[in-house]
Design an enzyme around this catalytic site. Structure first.
Site, PDB file in Angstrom:
ATOM      1  N   ASN A 138       0.809  -1.212   0.000  1.00 57.58           N
ATOM      2  CA  ASN A 138       0.000   0.000   0.000  1.00 57.58           C
ATOM      3  C   ASN A 138       0.851   1.275   0.000  1.00 57.58           C
ATOM      4  O   ASN A 138       0.476   2.266  -0.614  1.00 57.58           O
ATOM      5  CB  ASN A 138      -0.918  -0.008   1.229  1.00 57.58           C
ATOM      6  N   TYR A 150       4.358   9.402 -11.266  1.00 57.90           N
ATOM      7  CA  TYR A 150       3.374   8.681 -10.452  1.00 57.90           C
ATOM      8  C   TYR A 150       2.574   7.725 -11.343  1.00 57.90           C
ATOM      9  O   TYR A 150       2.374   6.558 -11.015  1.00 57.90           O
ATOM     10  CB  TYR A 150       2.453   9.703  -9.773  1.00 57.90           C
TER      11      TYR A 150
HETATM   12  P1  NDP Z   1      -0.946   8.803   2.753  1.00 62.40           P
HETATM   13  O1  NDP Z   1       0.016   9.836   2.290  1.00 62.40           O
HETATM   14  O2  NDP Z   1      -2.154   9.234   3.478  1.00 62.40           O
HETATM   15  O3  NDP Z   1      -0.180   7.689   3.616  1.00 62.40           O
HETATM   16  C1  NDP Z   1       0.980   7.135   3.115  1.00 62.40           C
HETATM   17  C2  NDP Z   1       1.409   6.003   4.007  1.00 62.40           C
HETATM   18  O4  NDP Z   1       2.566   5.382   3.412  1.00 62.40           O
HETATM   19  C3  NDP Z   1       1.849   6.446   5.381  1.00 62.40           C
HETATM   20  O5  NDP Z   1       1.525   5.424   6.291  1.00 62.40           O
HETATM   21  C4  NDP Z   1       3.363   6.603   5.246  1.00 62.40           C
HETATM   22  O6  NDP Z   1       4.062   6.395   6.476  1.00 62.40           O
HETATM   23  C5  NDP Z   1       3.663   5.459   4.313  1.00 62.40           C
HETATM   24  N1  NDP Z   1       4.882   5.638   3.527  1.00 62.40           N
HETATM   25  C6  NDP Z   1       5.225   6.657   2.718  1.00 62.40           C
HETATM   26  N2  NDP Z   1       6.419   6.425   2.156  1.00 62.40           N
HETATM   27  C7  NDP Z   1       6.832   5.241   2.625  1.00 62.40           C
HETATM   28  C8  NDP Z   1       7.995   4.465   2.444  1.00 62.40           C
HETATM   29  N3  NDP Z   1       8.981   4.879   1.628  1.00 62.40           N
HETATM   30  N4  NDP Z   1       8.107   3.293   3.104  1.00 62.40           N
HETATM   31  C9  NDP Z   1       7.129   2.863   3.941  1.00 62.40           C
HETATM   32  N5  NDP Z   1       6.006   3.559   4.157  1.00 62.40           N
HETATM   33  C10 NDP Z   1       5.858   4.737   3.506  1.00 62.40           C
HETATM   34  O7  NDP Z   1      -1.347   8.027   1.410  1.00 62.40           O
HETATM   35  P2  NDP Z   1      -2.713   7.300   1.022  1.00 62.40           P
HETATM   36  O8  NDP Z   1      -3.249   6.531   2.137  1.00 62.40           O
HETATM   37  O9  NDP Z   1      -3.581   8.289   0.338  1.00 62.40           O
HETATM   38  O10 NDP Z   1      -2.197   6.324  -0.133  1.00 62.40           O
HETATM   39  C11 NDP Z   1      -1.901   4.958   0.109  1.00 62.40           C
HETATM   40  C12 NDP Z   1      -1.678   4.287  -1.237  1.00 62.40           C
HETATM   41  O11 NDP Z   1      -2.845   4.416  -2.030  1.00 62.40           O
HETATM   42  C13 NDP Z   1      -0.546   4.884  -2.046  1.00 62.40           C
HETATM   43  O12 NDP Z   1       0.131   3.871  -2.742  1.00 62.40           O
HETATM   44  C14 NDP Z   1      -1.265   5.788  -3.036  1.00 62.40           C
HETATM   45  O13 NDP Z   1      -0.516   5.968  -4.210  1.00 62.40           O
HETATM   46  C15 NDP Z   1      -2.506   4.982  -3.285  1.00 62.40           C
HETATM   47  N6  NDP Z   1      -3.612   5.764  -3.785  1.00 62.40           N
HETATM   48  C16 NDP Z   1      -4.118   6.837  -3.085  1.00 62.40           C
HETATM   49  C17 NDP Z   1      -5.178   7.533  -3.594  1.00 62.40           C
HETATM   50  C18 NDP Z   1      -5.778   8.714  -2.900  1.00 62.40           C
HETATM   51  O14 NDP Z   1      -6.615   9.401  -3.503  1.00 62.40           O
HETATM   52  N7  NDP Z   1      -5.437   8.998  -1.661  1.00 62.40           N
HETATM   53  C19 NDP Z   1      -5.784   7.191  -4.879  1.00 62.40           C
HETATM   54  C20 NDP Z   1      -5.188   6.045  -5.514  1.00 62.40           C
HETATM   55  C21 NDP Z   1      -4.163   5.388  -4.975  1.00 62.40           C
HETATM   56  P3  NDP Z   1       4.312   7.634   7.540  1.00 62.40           P
HETATM   57  O15 NDP Z   1       2.988   7.866   8.204  1.00 62.40           O
HETATM   58  O16 NDP Z   1       5.330   7.100   8.474  1.00 62.40           O
HETATM   59  O17 NDP Z   1       4.749   8.800   6.725  1.00 62.40           O
END
Ligand code: NDP
Length: 529
Positions: free
Chosen positions: A361, A432
């Site tokens: 994720n 992206y």
């Molecule tokens: P958020 O920015 O809300 O959360 C991101 C999460 O990923 C956090 O828990 C963060 O940890 C963690 N993270 C970021 N970078 C890393 C890394 N290098 N290694 C490990 N953990 C990492 O994102 P979303 O919940 O919105 O998105 C989750 C997924 O869903 C992503 O892949 C995104 O591309 C995808 N997505 C999101 C959409 C949206 O509209 N929101 C739409 C389509 C897809 P920490 O809290 O420690 O920073």
């Protein structure tokens, strides 16, 4: 700052012990550095070993130079053939263990070395007592040197713990103390050089820049000067007895460490036979990953909660998992870094002994949306590393483990959270879109490859979901969704919408589908007339 202070002390001890007492006395250096660097987010435990190896070689090199007139080439020559074979065997084992049960082997090696160190020191003092303090010097036969070398080579490569073996081989030979230290240094320099290719291959140097290692070299030099002075000032008897005492104490330490490691493994094994399934969710601290993790706990999964920086948020998720009656285990790891991915998988198996479901994720948006005619390479590299390379190789690592356990596991699964950006072109965030399109192919590849092992693989494609990631563009999407009919279902998606789709797969509602794409996008993907 505290953790860096411990690293600095450990590196100072490299010079002090190598130039003062020989390499065996420095056995605490690796555990100290590993412990401290595990608390420094950018680095972690594997980086400690990568940082130490070149600095240990610098320490060896300085001691070789300091004692250059006193080295015993004959002793080293006799040890080397066995050592080469030992390092080759140790490297093969290391490569294999990285994929399998490295911890069990390390625990057993530690128990063995610890036990031998304690036993041989006691035996030595017993012999001294029997000989009324006049034990004659001992000259080892060639075969014995060969065996000692082989054993030292294996244990140094796997567990960085050959010091006591070599000390207990050299001490009964009653070498002059400068010769003892110099011979140790020459031997360990050659052994460490032999270990370099294996360490490089398993990725232990990935986080360590040459500049970082170079920064610490002056510290090793200062330690070496102090060590040299200490060595000159103490007499032979104090020197030898000090080493026996250090070896005895460290022997106990390694024995206890090996015992604890083995107990953890056995507990892990016991857990693996428990019927509770385990999910590993990356980026589980916030947004979509958080909702997925809590939903999986509600479905009866124990959860590994991976996060990057936000430890407090991750802790809240752990509490929510525990409130649902399941076990949660936090692992800070950057999915974009190879050593972190390995540690994430190792720690997951150490904690629970199994992974039944991997949810890829974690993901990031580009720092800035820039037209593809202008966008730079830095953002491209960063986004591809975290969003595509990370899940690709994490899936590989977990799949290898799932295959090994697939006979006993109940249909393990891999789910990857991609995005509508896998097919919808946004020309101001090309990196992206390309990463997400890559994840679609990744799902197909792993689905095709893993079906024979009973492992199903799925892609979930969210649309526009209300999380921190979409916070900066909220006003824009409010307009598109609520006023301009961007999606047939006129609302923002919620993280729970994605979590429900994950739960359907996790609870086996799609057993005859693999490589499947599930759109969770309010109908965004529909072409309309
Ligand atoms: P958020 O920015 O809300 O959360 C991101 C999460 O990923 C956090 O828990 C963060 O940890 C963690 N993270 C970021 N970078 C890393 C890394 N290098 N290694 C490990 N953990 C990492 O994102 P979303 O919940 O919105 O998105 C989750 C997924 O869903 C992503 O892949 C995104 O591309 C995808 N997505 C999101 C959409 C949206 O509209 N929101 C739409 C389509 C897809 P920490 O809290 O420690 O920073």
């Amino acid at each position: 700052m505290l953790w860096w202070s411990i690293v600095i002390l450990a590196i100072f001890l490299i010079g002090l012990t190598k130039s003062g007492f020989g390499s065996g006395a420095g056995l605490m250096i690796a555990p100290m550095t590993t412990f401290a660097m595990a608390h420094i987010p950018k680095y972690g435990t594997d980086a400690a070993l990568g940082l130490l190896l070149p600095l240990l070689m610098v320490g060896d090199f300085i001691a070789i130079w300091q004692y250059r007139r006193l080295l015993s080439m004959k002793i080293v020559r006799r040890l080397l053939p066995g050592t080469i074979i030992g390092v080759v065997l140790g490297s093969l084992l290391l490569r294999w263990f990285v994929r399998q049960q490295k911890e069990v082997a390390e625990a057993l090696v530690n128990i063995d070395i610890g036990f031998e160190s304690v036993f041989l020191v006691l035996l030595h003092f017993y012999r001294v007592w029997r000989a009324s303090g006049n034990l004659p010097p001992y000259v080892p036969r060639i075969w014995r040197s060969f065996l000692v070398g082989a054993f030292a080579g294996i244990s140094s490569t796997i567990a960085h713990a050959a010091g006591p073996i070599i000390s207990l081989h050299l001490l009964p030979q009653r070498l002059e103390r400068g010769m003892f230290v110099g011979t140790c240094a020459l031997y360990f320099f050659l052994m460490n050089a032999l270990k370099l290719p294996a360490y490089y291959q398993v990725g232990l140097f990935e986080k360590i820049s040459p500049q970082l290692a170079m920064m610490f070299v002056p510290l090793v030099i200062v330690g070496a000067l102090v060590g040299y002075l200490v060595n000159r000032r103490i007499n032979d008897r104090i020197f030898t007895n000090t080493l026996y005492v250090i070896t005895f104490a460290l022997g106990w330490y390694i024995l206890a460490k090996g015992g604890i490691q083995l107990r953890l493994q056995i507990r892990g094994g016991a857990m693996s036979s428990s019927s509770t399934k385990v999910a590993l969710v990356t980026g589980a601290s916030r947004g979509i990953g958080r909702a997925i993790t809590i939903e999986l706990a509600n479905c009866g999964f124990d959860c590994v909660i991976n996060y990057l920086r936000n430890a407090d948020a991750a802790n809240e998720v752990k509490q929510a998992v525990e409130s649902a009656g399941q076990r949660g285990h936090l692992v800070q790891a950057d999915v974009g870094e190879s050593a972190d991915r390995r540690r994430l998988v190792d720690e997951s198996y150490n904690a629970f002994g199994r992974v039944d479901l991997l949810v890829n994720n974690a993901g990031i948006a580009p720092d800035a949306r820039v037209d593809i005619l202008e966008a730079g390479e830095e953002s491209f590299d960063r986004v591809i590393k975290v969003n595509l390379k990370g899940p690709y190789f994490l899936s590989q690592l977990v799949a290898q483990k799932m295959i090994v356990g697939s006979a006993s596991a109940d249909r393990p699964k891999i789910i990857t959270i991609s995005s509508v950006s896998a097919y919808a072109a946004s020309t101001n965030r090309g990196e992206y879109c390309i990463a997400k399109a890559g994840l679609s192919m990744m799902t197909k590849l792993y689905a095709a490859r893993l079906a024979e092992f009973g492992i199903n693989v799925y892609e979930i494609r969210p649309g526009i979901i209300e999380t921190d990631m979409t916070g900066p563009v909220k006003a824009k999407y409010d307009k598109l969704i609520l006023e301009q009919d961007l999606t047939p279902i006129h609302r923002w998606g919620k993280p729970e919408d994605v979590a429900n789709a994950v739960a359907a797969i996790a609870t086996d509602r799609l057993p005859f589908s693999t490589g499947e794409v599930i759109n969770v996008d309010g109908g965004f993907h529909l072409r309309r007339l």
